[in-house]
Design a protein around this motif. Structure first.
Motif, PDB file in Angstrom:
ATOM      1  N   MET A  45     -19.682  10.625   3.824  1.00 17.47           N
ATOM      2  CA  MET A  45     -19.152  11.330   2.652  1.00 17.47           C
ATOM      3  C   MET A  45     -17.944  10.573   2.115  1.00 17.47           C
ATOM      4  N   ARG A  46     -17.511  11.010   0.945  1.00 16.57           N
ATOM      5  CA  ARG A  46     -16.471  10.271   0.240  1.00 16.57           C
ATOM      6  C   ARG A  46     -15.279  11.194  -0.033  1.00 16.57           C
ATOM      7  N   VAL A  47     -14.076  10.688   0.235  1.00 17.82           N
ATOM      8  CA  VAL A  47     -12.876  11.465  -0.074  1.00 17.82           C
ATOM      9  C   VAL A  47     -11.922  10.623  -0.923  1.00 17.82           C
ATOM     10  N   THR A  48     -11.112  11.332  -1.686  1.00 18.39           N
ATOM     11  CA  THR A  48     -10.060  10.669  -2.460  1.00 18.39           C
ATOM     12  C   THR A  48      -8.753  10.803  -1.688  1.00 18.39           C
ATOM     13  N   VAL A  49      -8.052   9.698  -1.532  1.00 12.76           N
ATOM     14  CA  VAL A  49      -6.765   9.703  -0.841  1.00 12.76           C
ATOM     15  C   VAL A  49      -5.664   9.562  -1.881  1.00 12.76           C
ATOM     16  N   ARG A  50      -4.687  10.472  -1.838  1.00 16.17           N
ATOM     17  CA  ARG A  50      -3.522  10.378  -2.732  1.00 16.17           C
ATOM     18  C   ARG A  50      -2.296  10.018  -1.906  1.00 16.17           C
ATOM     19  N   LEU A  51      -1.523   9.079  -2.396  1.00 18.55           N
ATOM     20  CA  LEU A  51      -0.292   8.646  -1.722  1.00 18.55           C
ATOM     21  C   LEU A  51       0.855   8.739  -2.713  1.00 18.55           C
ATOM     22  N   PHE A  52       2.009   9.163  -2.220  1.00 18.02           N
ATOM     23  CA  PHE A  52       3.138   9.383  -3.116  1.00 18.02           C
ATOM     24  C   PHE A  52       4.383   8.632  -2.662  1.00 18.02           C
ATOM     25  N   ARG A  89       3.101   5.364  -1.503  1.00 20.06           N
ATOM     26  CA  ARG A  89       2.335   4.762  -2.598  1.00 20.06           C
ATOM     27  C   ARG A  89       2.751   3.301  -2.783  1.00 20.06           C
ATOM     28  N   ASP A  90       4.055   3.074  -2.740  1.00 15.61           N
ATOM     29  CA  ASP A  90       4.538   1.694  -2.883  1.00 15.61           C
ATOM     30  C   ASP A  90       4.012   0.798  -1.764  1.00 15.61           C
ATOM     31  N   LEU A  91       4.071   1.312  -0.529  1.00 19.56           N
ATOM     32  CA  LEU A  91       3.628   0.514   0.619  1.00 19.56           C
ATOM     33  C   LEU A  91       2.144   0.171   0.507  1.00 19.56           C
ATOM     34  N   ALA A  92       1.361   1.133   0.023  1.00 17.38           N
ATOM     35  CA  ALA A  92      -0.088   0.919  -0.079  1.00 17.38           C
ATOM     36  C   ALA A  92      -0.453   0.121  -1.332  1.00 17.38           C
ATOM     37  N   GLY A  93       0.456   0.114  -2.309  1.00 18.45           N
ATOM     38  CA  GLY A  93       0.174  -0.593  -3.558  1.00 18.45           C
ATOM     39  C   GLY A  93      -0.769   0.173  -4.476  1.00 18.45           C
ATOM     40  N   ALA A  94      -1.026   1.444  -4.148  1.00 13.80           N
ATOM     41  CA  ALA A  94      -1.901   2.286  -4.980  1.00 13.80           C
ATOM     42  C   ALA A  94      -1.625   3.750  -4.658  1.00 13.80           C
ATOM     43  N   GLY A  95      -1.741   4.585  -5.674  1.00 16.58           N
ATOM     44  CA  GLY A  95      -1.503   6.011  -5.475  1.00 16.58           C
ATOM     45  C   GLY A  95      -2.770   6.789  -5.220  1.00 16.58           C
ATOM     46  N   GLU A  96      -3.908   6.147  -5.481  1.00 15.69           N
ATOM     47  CA  GLU A  96      -5.181   6.843  -5.299  1.00 15.69           C
ATOM     48  C   GLU A  96      -6.214   5.854  -4.789  1.00 15.69           C
ATOM     49  N   LEU A  97      -6.870   6.234  -3.707  1.00 17.12           N
ATOM     50  CA  LEU A  97      -7.895   5.383  -3.102  1.00 17.12           C
ATOM     51  C   LEU A  97      -9.121   6.249  -2.827  1.00 17.12           C
ATOM     52  N   THR A 114      -4.155   3.615   8.361  1.00 13.65           N
ATOM     53  CA  THR A 114      -3.090   2.867   9.026  1.00 13.65           C
ATOM     54  C   THR A 114      -3.629   1.618   9.721  1.00 13.65           C
ATOM     55  N   SER A 115      -4.911   1.621  10.067  1.00 15.76           N
ATOM     56  CA  SER A 115      -5.431   0.380  10.637  1.00 15.76           C
ATOM     57  C   SER A 115      -5.665  -0.646   9.525  1.00 15.76           C
ATOM     58  N   GLU A 116      -5.947  -0.120   8.331  1.00 16.08           N
ATOM     59  CA  GLU A 116      -6.108  -0.980   7.158  1.00 16.08           C
ATOM     60  C   GLU A 116      -4.746  -1.469   6.648  1.00 16.08           C
ATOM     61  N   MET A 117      -3.748  -0.547   6.692  1.00 16.68           N
ATOM     62  CA  MET A 117      -2.400  -0.858   6.177  1.00 16.68           C
ATOM     63  C   MET A 117      -1.361  -0.401   7.206  1.00 16.68           C
ATOM     64  N   PRO A 118      -1.082  -1.250   8.198  1.00 16.49           N
ATOM     65  CA  PRO A 118      -0.221  -0.838   9.320  1.00 16.49           C
ATOM     66  C   PRO A 118       1.181  -0.369   8.902  1.00 16.49           C
ATOM     67  N   SER A 119       1.674  -0.823   7.761  1.00 16.36           N
ATOM     68  CA  SER A 119       3.034  -0.423   7.369  1.00 16.36           C
ATOM     69  C   SER A 119       3.142   1.075   7.092  1.00 16.36           C
ATOM     70  N   LEU A 120       2.017   1.725   6.807  1.00 18.23           N
ATOM     71  CA  LEU A 120       2.049   3.171   6.534  1.00 18.23           C
ATOM     72  C   LEU A 120       2.384   3.971   7.785  1.00 18.23           C
ATOM     73  N   ALA A 121       2.106   3.389   8.949  1.00 19.41           N
ATOM     74  CA  ALA A 121       2.210   4.131  10.212  1.00 19.41           C
ATOM     75  C   ALA A 121       3.622   4.634  10.498  1.00 19.41           C
ATOM     76  N   GLN A 122       4.626   4.012   9.869  1.00 24.48           N
ATOM     77  CA  GLN A 122       6.007   4.458  10.098  1.00 24.48           C
ATOM     78  C   GLN A 122       6.225   5.898   9.650  1.00 24.48           C
ATOM     79  N   TYR A 123       5.302   6.436   8.825  1.00 20.25           N
ATOM     80  CA  TYR A 123       5.454   7.812   8.341  1.00 20.25           C
ATOM     81  C   TYR A 123       4.740   8.844   9.217  1.00 20.25           C
ATOM     82  N   GLU A 124       4.110   8.367  10.271  1.00 20.14           N
ATOM     83  CA  GLU A 124       3.320   9.249  11.146  1.00 20.14           C
ATOM     84  C   GLU A 124       4.094  10.503  11.578  1.00 20.14           C
TER      85      GLU A 124
END
Lengths: 158, 81
Positions: free
Chosen positions: B1-8, B12-20, B38-48
Motif C-alpha cells: 500500500m501507499r502512504v503520504t509522508v509529511r515532514l515539517f 523537512r529541511d533535513l529531508a529536503g522535501a515536505g511531502e513524500l 531513517t534508514s533512507e535518511m539517517p540524519s532524521l533519526a536525531q528526532y526519534e
C-alpha cells in the motif's frame, strides 16, 4: 469569522472580539492576548520570523484548546487566531480573546490558551537573525500529557 | 500500500522535501514508516526521542496501524505562539 484559524493574513483583533461578543449575554469581561515578534531573542538580534504550520492539525489543536478552556471556565468563550508566513518585528503572530462573565476567568483562559498553544499546536518558527537562522523548537507535542495540561492550568491561575 | 509522508520545519529541511510518497507493507505502522525513512535518511533519526506523530491530521502513536492512502506526519518539537 471562525473562532479559530491558522492564516497567512494579518490578524484582526477587533473582528475576533466582535465575533465573540455579538449577542453577548450580559458578560462582564473581554480579555485579550496578542503575541508580537520580538526584536531580541536569546541575545540575538532578530531580523524576521518565518512561521510554518501543519494547518489541518493546527486548527484541530486550537479547537481542542477552546474546548479545554471553556470546560475549565464555564461561561467563557474563547477564540484564537495564529498567523503563518514571514512576520517582521512588531507583527502580531497570535491573538487570543476570552469573553467571560467575570475578569478572573477571562484572564486565566487567555493565559491558559497561550501556554497550551506552546505545548500542543503544530506550528514552528524559524528565526532569521544577524548572523544566521535557526528553527526554534520547544515542547514535544502530546495533547494527552496531563502533567503538561496541569502545568498550563497552574500558570494560568498563578 | 501507499502512504503520504509529511515532514515539517527542520525535519523537512533535513529531508529536503515536505511531502513524500512511500510504498509500505500492508501491516505497516507509523513505526514501520519511520524506520524506513531513517534508514533512507539517517540524519532524521536525531528526532526519534523528541518528535510527535500524526495520522490523517490527528495526533497518533508509533504503534498505530496504517491504511492505504493514509497521511503520516512527523513533527519536531513545536514553537508556535
Amino acid at each position: 469569522m471562525p473562532r479559530v484559524s491558522v492564516t497567512a493574513a494579518p490578524l484582526e483583533l477587533d473582528t475576533l472580539i466582535r465575533e465573540l461578543t455579538t449577542g453577548a449575554r450580559g458578560d462582564g469581561a473581554v480579555a485579550t492576548f496578542t503575541g508580537l515578534v520580538r526584536a531580541q531573542n536569546q541575545g540575538r538580534q532578530v531580523q524576521f520570523l518565518e512561521y510554518e504550520a501543519y494547518d489541518a492539525l493546527a486548527v484541530r489543536a486550537l479547537e481542542r484548546i477552546v474546548t479545554e478552556a471553556e470546560a475549565q471556565w464555564p461561561g467563557t468563550r474563547l477564540g484564537l487566531h495564529h498567523r503563518t508566513g514571514r512576520l517582521d518585528i512588531g507583527d502580531a503572530s497570535i491573538i487570543i480573546v476570552a469573553v467571560s462573565p467575570h475578569r478572573p476567568a477571562g484572564f486565566a483562559a487567555c493565559r491558559y490558551a497561550i501556554e497550551r498553544v506552546k505545548q500542543i499546536v503544530p506550528i514552528w518558527k524559524r528565526e532569521y537573525f544577524d548572523g544566521g537562522d535557526v528553527w526554534l523548537e520547544g515542547a514535544t507535542a502530546d495533547p494527552d500529557d496531563e502533567s503538561a495540561r496541569q502545568a498550563a492550568y497552574k500558570t494560568a491561575c498563578a | 500500500m501507499r502512504v503520504t509522508v509529511r515532514l515539517f520545519a527542520r525535519l523537512r529541511d533535513l529531508a529536503g522535501a515536505g511531502e513524500l510518497v512511500r510504498e509500505v507493507p500492508d501491516a505497516a505502522t507509523v513505526q514501520t514508516v519511520w524506520t524506513a525513512l531513517t534508514s533512507e535518511m539517517p540524519s532524521l533519526a536525531q528526532y526519534e526521542g523528541s518528535m510527535s506523530v500524526a495520522v490523517n491530521a490527528e495526533y497518533a502513536r508509533m504503534a498505530v496501524a496504517l491504511h492505504d492512502g493514509d497521511e503520516v506526519a512527523f513533527l519536531p518539537p513545536v514553537s508556535g505562539g
